[in-house]
Design a protein around this motif. Structure first.
Motif, PDB file in Angstrom:
ATOM      1  N   SER A  18      23.575  58.666  47.623  1.00  0.00           N
ATOM      2  CA  SER A  18      22.163  58.771  47.321  1.00  0.00           C
ATOM      3  C   SER A  18      21.379  57.750  48.133  1.00  0.00           C
ATOM      4  O   SER A  18      20.248  57.975  48.504  1.00  0.00           O
ATOM      5  CB  SER A  18      21.923  58.580  45.826  1.00  0.00           C
TER       6      SER A  18
ATOM      7  N   GLY B  74      18.413  58.976  50.388  1.00  0.00           N
ATOM      8  CA  GLY B  74      17.076  58.426  50.228  1.00  0.00           C
ATOM      9  C   GLY B  74      16.573  57.859  51.532  1.00  0.00           C
ATOM     10  O   GLY B  74      15.433  58.076  51.934  1.00  0.00           O
TER      11      GLY B  74
ATOM     12  N   ILE C 264      15.290  60.348  53.981  1.00  0.00           N
ATOM     13  CA  ILE C 264      13.956  60.843  53.692  1.00  0.00           C
ATOM     14  C   ILE C 264      12.909  59.807  54.061  1.00  0.00           C
ATOM     15  O   ILE C 264      11.858  60.117  54.564  1.00  0.00           O
ATOM     16  CB  ILE C 264      13.873  61.270  52.219  1.00  0.00           C
ATOM     17  N   VAL C 265      13.262  58.558  53.829  1.00  0.00           N
ATOM     18  CA  VAL C 265      12.352  57.510  54.255  1.00  0.00           C
ATOM     19  C   VAL C 265      12.104  57.633  55.742  1.00  0.00           C
ATOM     20  O   VAL C 265      10.981  57.573  56.216  1.00  0.00           O
ATOM     21  CB  VAL C 265      12.938  56.119  53.920  1.00  0.00           C
TER      22      VAL C 265
ATOM     23  N   SER D  17      10.633  68.589  51.869  1.00  0.00           N
ATOM     24  CA  SER D  17      11.535  68.001  50.895  1.00  0.00           C
ATOM     25  C   SER D  17      12.955  68.523  51.096  1.00  0.00           C
ATOM     26  O   SER D  17      13.520  69.175  50.247  1.00  0.00           O
ATOM     27  CB  SER D  17      11.051  68.302  49.490  1.00  0.00           C
TER      28      SER D  17
ATOM     29  N   ILE E 289      17.457  51.915  46.548  1.00  0.00           N
ATOM     30  CA  ILE E 289      16.845  53.065  45.893  1.00  0.00           C
ATOM     31  C   ILE E 289      17.599  53.364  44.607  1.00  0.00           C
ATOM     32  O   ILE E 289      18.810  53.590  44.638  1.00  0.00           O
ATOM     33  CB  ILE E 289      16.870  54.308  46.812  1.00  0.00           C
TER      34      ILE E 289
ATOM     35  N   LEU F  76       7.672  63.509  47.988  1.00  0.00           N
ATOM     36  CA  LEU F  76       8.584  62.513  48.537  1.00  0.00           C
ATOM     37  C   LEU F  76       9.282  61.730  47.433  1.00  0.00           C
ATOM     38  O   LEU F  76      10.478  61.435  47.517  1.00  0.00           O
ATOM     39  CB  LEU F  76       7.803  61.565  49.453  1.00  0.00           C
TER      40      LEU F  76
ATOM     41  N   SER G 190      11.978  63.987  45.991  1.00  0.00           N
ATOM     42  CA  SER G 190      13.198  64.144  46.786  1.00  0.00           C
ATOM     43  C   SER G 190      13.939  62.823  46.948  1.00  0.00           C
ATOM     44  O   SER G 190      15.149  62.809  47.097  1.00  0.00           O
ATOM     45  CB  SER G 190      12.865  64.748  48.149  1.00  0.00           C
ATOM     46  N   SER G 191      13.216  61.698  46.921  1.00  0.00           N
ATOM     47  CA  SER G 191      13.892  60.427  47.164  1.00  0.00           C
ATOM     48  C   SER G 191      14.524  59.837  45.919  1.00  0.00           C
ATOM     49  O   SER G 191      15.638  59.323  45.962  1.00  0.00           O
ATOM     50  CB  SER G 191      12.911  59.403  47.727  1.00  0.00           C
TER      51      SER G 191
ATOM     52  N   TRP H  20      10.982  51.521  44.763  1.00  0.00           N
ATOM     53  CA  TRP H  20      11.051  52.389  45.956  1.00  0.00           C
ATOM     54  C   TRP H  20       9.809  52.198  46.822  1.00  0.00           C
ATOM     55  O   TRP H  20       9.881  52.156  48.046  1.00  0.00           O
ATOM     56  CB  TRP H  20      11.171  53.845  45.477  1.00  0.00           C
TER      57      TRP H  20
END
Lengths: 419, 677
Positions: free
Chosen positions: A32, A36, A39-40, A55, A78, A102, A105-106, A344
């Protein structure tokens, strides 16, 4: 803290105490973290603000473009969470992706955002619901935090769940209102100045006195001021070289006499966010917070106007420094998600994405390096970042017994302006 | 006579006369009277921001009242009354020709169309329509630029935004529909023979209008004035969005006392005085209405002679130019038609703008960037999930239609039953979609708007159910079991109608807090009931107050026009009171209930003030969310949300209409019902 920023090392950035503190649902594992992170990275892949990041399920994506990550020593923990997170904040105050897709999804939470217009509104809402307002994260301005603690409206952080707090510049931590950051952490800070149409007001404006003069002459009836008592009264104190936290009744009386009897009749609207109305052509002169004034350039352009005729001045000789903070409401239904989201949001890449959207300094350390690496195309940076000399003129508000008077003055100004 | 016919077997209604109104009485006591009393008490307190509720009641004072009567605040009072009075008069003058035209000058089909066009705008969010007025009024907007190019105005553009004039325009716009409908209903009920008789007796058209039509339309005008004037006085949204510092109205001033200034005592005093001011204004209005006929009667001999001489002169004139009269008649009709068309265009301008601006490429709803784009629709919707839902709906409805085809081929099934296949297919699609996914949540990328729309419907639907039940029962009780209680009850209803919403809101918010420790009641509002959270329950209570008062009045008016002989006959024939109610009274008032339900649904869906204060994080409705967003920049996706809300509302209404028609009501009845008749 280690130097590296490769995914393998990320896990180690978390304090050891952290894992014990995690509740059962907050799963933190390699996968994860990498997801994460991906996506960042995706989120920072461009500076077209406001666009929602696709996403994608980032599980199989790995950060390929190292340039999108800030170099240096950063904590990027995260914590996953579940459920819904409700935030009560100022209008249009986060990148919609960061409080929307965001975040989902994160960290796996779905967000709801409602808006208030003043700290008093926020306090009234929380106080009248008495712990059942249903909000998780609230965003008060610093000086209001002590009374919110006294009234039991916000709860203590579990700081072990916000390890990314180390990314914040120490200059913006340990403020007077919460010296140990037990209840709050800096969301962003800003200052107050004014914005004017140089085709209507041709002379150059510098001080708050210039602002008042223009408002009562060239821009009479076309001038807006911020809709809070301390701000508008502050402008008079600053213009007259007085401390805006004064409790001296004579000073406050003089302030009231000027604002209510002389200035009020020239004001078109008490508007804390003038950028839209300004682009619509409602004002020739607006007292504004720096981020909103910066956004006005974009709006004016969209409205087919000429942004180049608009000028910005940071009020002088003194002006304000305000800091809005993330806090967790007492009785928050989902404190776990609240911690997770705040943590986050303190990751530099997320923070800078937010900064590019709203135009306020989010208080990350090594800010200039972050901007040059993550948002090199940022425009009008001088309205976000200020030199040491300018910062030295900025004063923080204190909540003392005069606050009721200041709110009252605003109230009387409104009645007078409408008469 | 009736007593002579009454048989020993007739079952008399037992129990107190107000029995049917008892639920309403309890409801109003619990959620209106007692909470409001607390607010009245606050108005004698002093401000103390150290407390959780910032009111100190230990030293009572009347200084708050003297402060309101001070120079500055009182001016806002007067300005508000002026705006409301002018707007009400304008609404009558703008609306009356439209209602007159629809009632007397067009065919049945056109009448239904005009009424539908008057009603439809009110199904778009009140708030977004108000915001949309910023678009044509903006000094640097397109409209302003056109006028500058034409040379009609100076280079500074239209200087209306953030002025009292802008508020005046928008307030007339916002309430016009509520004036036209009661006017139409009143005019439509006038027996055409009355007007003919007047003309046969030699009265001209003007004399007929003022001598016969207008007096008969009196109740409609009164209803329209009440429905517009009272909410206008308490309106706070319009002034906040468009008014600026000069267009401040008392509603927004009261609201800011409670929130921003945290001066609850002063805000309460203002609210109490505002109720007083509204009542005084209504009494003054009633006096004028009472004086005018008295004056005309007093001046009768004079006007008679004038009229006679005018009539004689006209007859001489008419004898020579007979065809002229016909042309003039046509002229009036054309003028009325043009006027109606203009009014309808006026009513649709903001709605068309909302629609266009949902396709705005720019970053702000009210600033048109000059480019059309579906960007904000994309921002709002998750395209994959949305398409999946649409496909499911289409497929299942198509299956329904195919089934219908097959059934039609086998002709032995009654067409009445067949009519249900369509709606049923739709319901099945709804259920299947619901089983497959949490689709209403999933289709929105920006979850806030989807949830807000769903909460709006949940809240409005629940509040409407409460309003219809309470209002229906007490309306029947008022019309059929009058007694000494009637006066007190009607006074309460009237008080509910004139209390500014912001005062209700404050009363309820503090009341909910006070009762949070009461066993059952407190639990419901704190933790919610079943699947509904406490916020939704609070919204039901808050929105049901005004709506149930409206339903009560409609039902009472409907029954007052019908004599009781049917119910008596049923009782004579041995029906129990319960059975007589179910089989006689209920069908009699069904149209009033439907009209009341529609009206309260619309009102609840748009409720912003009470909802903003009582809602919680999980129960934010669309107007609450949008009102929050108006404080800064409104993104174009709010326009998208408003279009969605409008589409769903229209869809739901169409569905109700279809179901009603299938169950036997004629379409003209439905049209009449929609029109509030």
């Amino acid at each position: 803290m280690t130097e590296q920023n490769k995914p393998q090392q990320l896990r180690m950035l978390a304090p050891d105490s952290f894992r014990e503190k995690l509740s059962r649902r907050a799963i933190f594992k390699m996968g994860s973290a990498a997801a994460g992170l991906a996506i960042v990275v995706a989120a920072c892949g461009g500076d077209d603000k406001g666009s929602s990041t696709p996403s994608t399920d980032g599980g199989d994506t790995t950060p390929t473009d190292g340039a999108a990550l800030a170099s240096g020593d950063w904590s990027r923990v995260i914590n996953a969470a579940t459920g819904t997170l409700a935030m009560y904040t100022w209008g249009d105050y986060n990148d919609p992706a960061i409080v929307g897709p965001l975040a989902e999804s994160s960290i796996g939470i779905s967000m709801k955002v409602d808006y208030f217009n003043s700290n008093e509104d926020l306090i009234t809402k929380l106080a009248s619901a008495n712990g059942s307002s249903g909000f998780d994260i609230v965003v008060p301005t610093g000086p209001y935090i002590p009374q919110m603690i006294d009234k039991g409206l916000i709860q203590k952080f579990d700081k072990s769940l916000i390890p990314n707090m180390v990314n914040v510049d120490p200059a913006y931590l340990a403020q007077e209102w919460d010296p140990t950051n037990d209840y709050s952490v800096c969301k962003n800070w800003g200052t107050t100045g004014y914005f004017w149409d140089s085709t209507v007001i041709t002379k150059d404006l510098v001080t708050w006195q210039d602002f008042f003069d223009a408002c009562m002459n060239e821009a009479s009836g076309n001038c807006s001021v911020i809709d809070t008592g301390p701000n508008i009264c502050g402008a008079w104190f600053w213009a007259n070289g007085k401390d805006w936290n004064t409790t001296d009744a004579a000073d406050i009386d003089a302030c009231e006499a000027f604002l209510v009897d002389e200035l009020a009749q020239h004001i078109k609207k008490f508007d804390s966010y003038p950028s839209t109305a300004l682009a619509e052509g409602s004002y020739a002169l607006s007292m504004a917070w720096n981020g909103d004034a910066r956004q006005a350039y974009q709006r004016i352009e969209e409205a087919g106007g000429d942004p180049s005729v608009w000028k910005w001045a940071l009020g002088s000789p003194e002006t304000e420094l305000w800091m809005d903070n993330y806090c967790i409401a007492a009785g928050a239904p989902n404190p776990e998600a609240a911690h997770s989201w705040i943590n986050w949001d303190l990751i530099p890449e997320v923070s800078i994405q937010d900064l590019s959207y709203h135009g306020y300094n989010t208080g990350m350390k090594n800010m200039s390096q972050l901007i040059s690496e993550l948002a090199p195309d940022l425009v009008n940076g001088e309205m976000i970042f200020f030199g040491d000399a300018e910062v030295a003129t900025m004063r923080t508000q204190e909540i003392n017994e005069s606050i009721d008077r200041l709110v009252e003055i605003l109230n009387k100004m409104k009645a007078k302006a409408g008469a | 006579m009736t007593s002579a016919v009454s048989t020993p077997g007739r079952r008399k209604f037992k129990g107190p006369k107000f029995l049917l109104a008892l639920p309403s009485i309890i409801w109003y006591l619990l959620f209106f009277v007692v909470p409001i009393v607390f607010v009245v008490i606050y108005s004698f307190g002093t401000k103390d921001t150290q407390r959780l509720l910032p009111v100190d009641l230990s030293k009572l004072t009347t200084s708050n009242y003297s402060e309101v009567f001070g120079d500055t605040f009182f001016k806002t009072f007067k300005a508000t009354l002026r705006i409301a009075v002018v707007a009400t008069i304008l609404c009558v003058f703008i609306g009356l020709p439209v209602a007159y035209f629809a009632a007397f000058k067009v065919s049945e089909k056109w009448r239904a169309l005009i009424l539908a066009l008057v009603v439809i705008p009110s199904f778009t969010s009140f708030l977004i329509r108000t915001v949309a007025w910023r678009i044509p009024l903006a000094p640097k907007g397109e409209f302003s630029r056109w006028l500058i190019d034409l040379g009609w105005i100076s280079d500074r553009g239209i200087q209306l935004l953030e002025t009292p004039t802008a508020v005046q325009i928008a307030i007339v716009y916002n309430y016009l529909g509520f004036m036209i409908l009661p006017l139409f209903v009143a005019l439509d009920r006038i027996d055409i023979r009355m007007r003919e008789a007047s003309k046969d007796l030699g009265a001209g058209r003007v004399a007929t209008f003022f001598g016969v039509t207008l007096p008969l339309a009196g109740p409609g005008i009164v209803a329209g004035v009440l429905l517009t004037f009272i909410p206008m006085c308490g309106d706070y949204v319009t002034a906040t969005v468009l008014g600026g510092a000069k267009g401040n109205m008392i509603g927004s001033m009261i609201a800011s006392q409670f929130s921003q200034a945290q001066n609850w005592p002063l805000g309460s005093a203002m609210a109490v005085l505002m109720i007083g001011a509204v009542l005084v204004a209504l009494v003054a209005g009633a006096l004028i209405v009472w004086i005018v006929p008295w004056l005309t009667r007093a001046l009768e001999p004079l006007t008679q002679s004038v009229r006679r001489s005018m009539h004689a002169r006209r007859q001489n004139h008419d004898a020579s130019t007979k065809p002229g009269r016909v042309r003039r008649f046509e002229m009036t009709r054309i003028l009325l038609a043009v006027w109606t068309a203009l009014v309808l265009v006026f009513m649709f301008i903001p709605i068309l703008l909302v629609f266009r601006h949902s396709f705005n490429e720019g970053s702000s709803f009210s600033i048109w960037s000059g480019h059309t784009s579906i960007k904000w629709w994309g921002e709002l919707f998750d395209s994959t999930a949305t398409w999946a839902v649409i496909v499911r709906f289409v497929v299942i409805t198509a299956i329904g239609l195919v089934v219908k085809r097959i059934l039609v081929a086998k002709s032995h099934i009654s067409p009445r039953l067949l009519g249900w296949v369509g709606p049923l297919g739709f319901i099945v699609a709804f259920v299947v979609n619901g089983l497959v996914s949490d689709w209403f949540h999933d289709i929105f990328d920006f979850a806030g708007i989807g949830d807000a729309i769903r909460n709006s419907f949940l809240a409005a639907f629940g509040a409407t159910v409460i309003a219809v039940v309470l209002g229906g029962l007490s309306g029947v009780a008022l019309a059929r079991r009058p007694g000494t209680w009637t006066k007190i009850f009607m006074a309460t209803i009237f008080l509910i109608l004139v209390t500014p919403e912001i005062m209700d809101a404050i009363a309820l918010v503090t009341w909910f807090q006070r009762i949070s420790d009461v066993p059952v009641l407190g639990y419901v509002f704190k933790h919610g009931l079943g699947p509904f959270n406490g916020g939704i329950n609070k919204l039901w209570v808050g929105q049901s107050l005004y709506a149930s008062a409206v339903v009560t009045l409609i039902v009472r008016a409907r029954l007052a026009g019908l004599d009781e002989s049917l119910e008596e006959a049923a009782a004579d024939l041995g029906a129990t009171p319960a059975r007589a109610f179910r089989q006689i009274t209920l069908p009699l008032i069904s149209s009033a209930l439907i009209a009341g339900a529609l009206l309260s649904f619309t009102l609840c869906l748009d409720n912003a003030v009470i909802s903003t204060l009582v809602s919680e994080a999980g129960s934010t409705t669309f107007p609450v969310a949008l009102l929050g967003a108006t404080k800064s920049t409104i993104k174009p996706f709010w326009g998208v949300g408003a279009v969605m809300l409008f589409a769903i509302t229209m869809g739901a209404l169409a569905f109700v209409a279809v179901v009603l028609r299938r169950s036997g009501e004629s379409s003209s009845d439905i049209a009449a019902t929609l029109a509030g008749g």
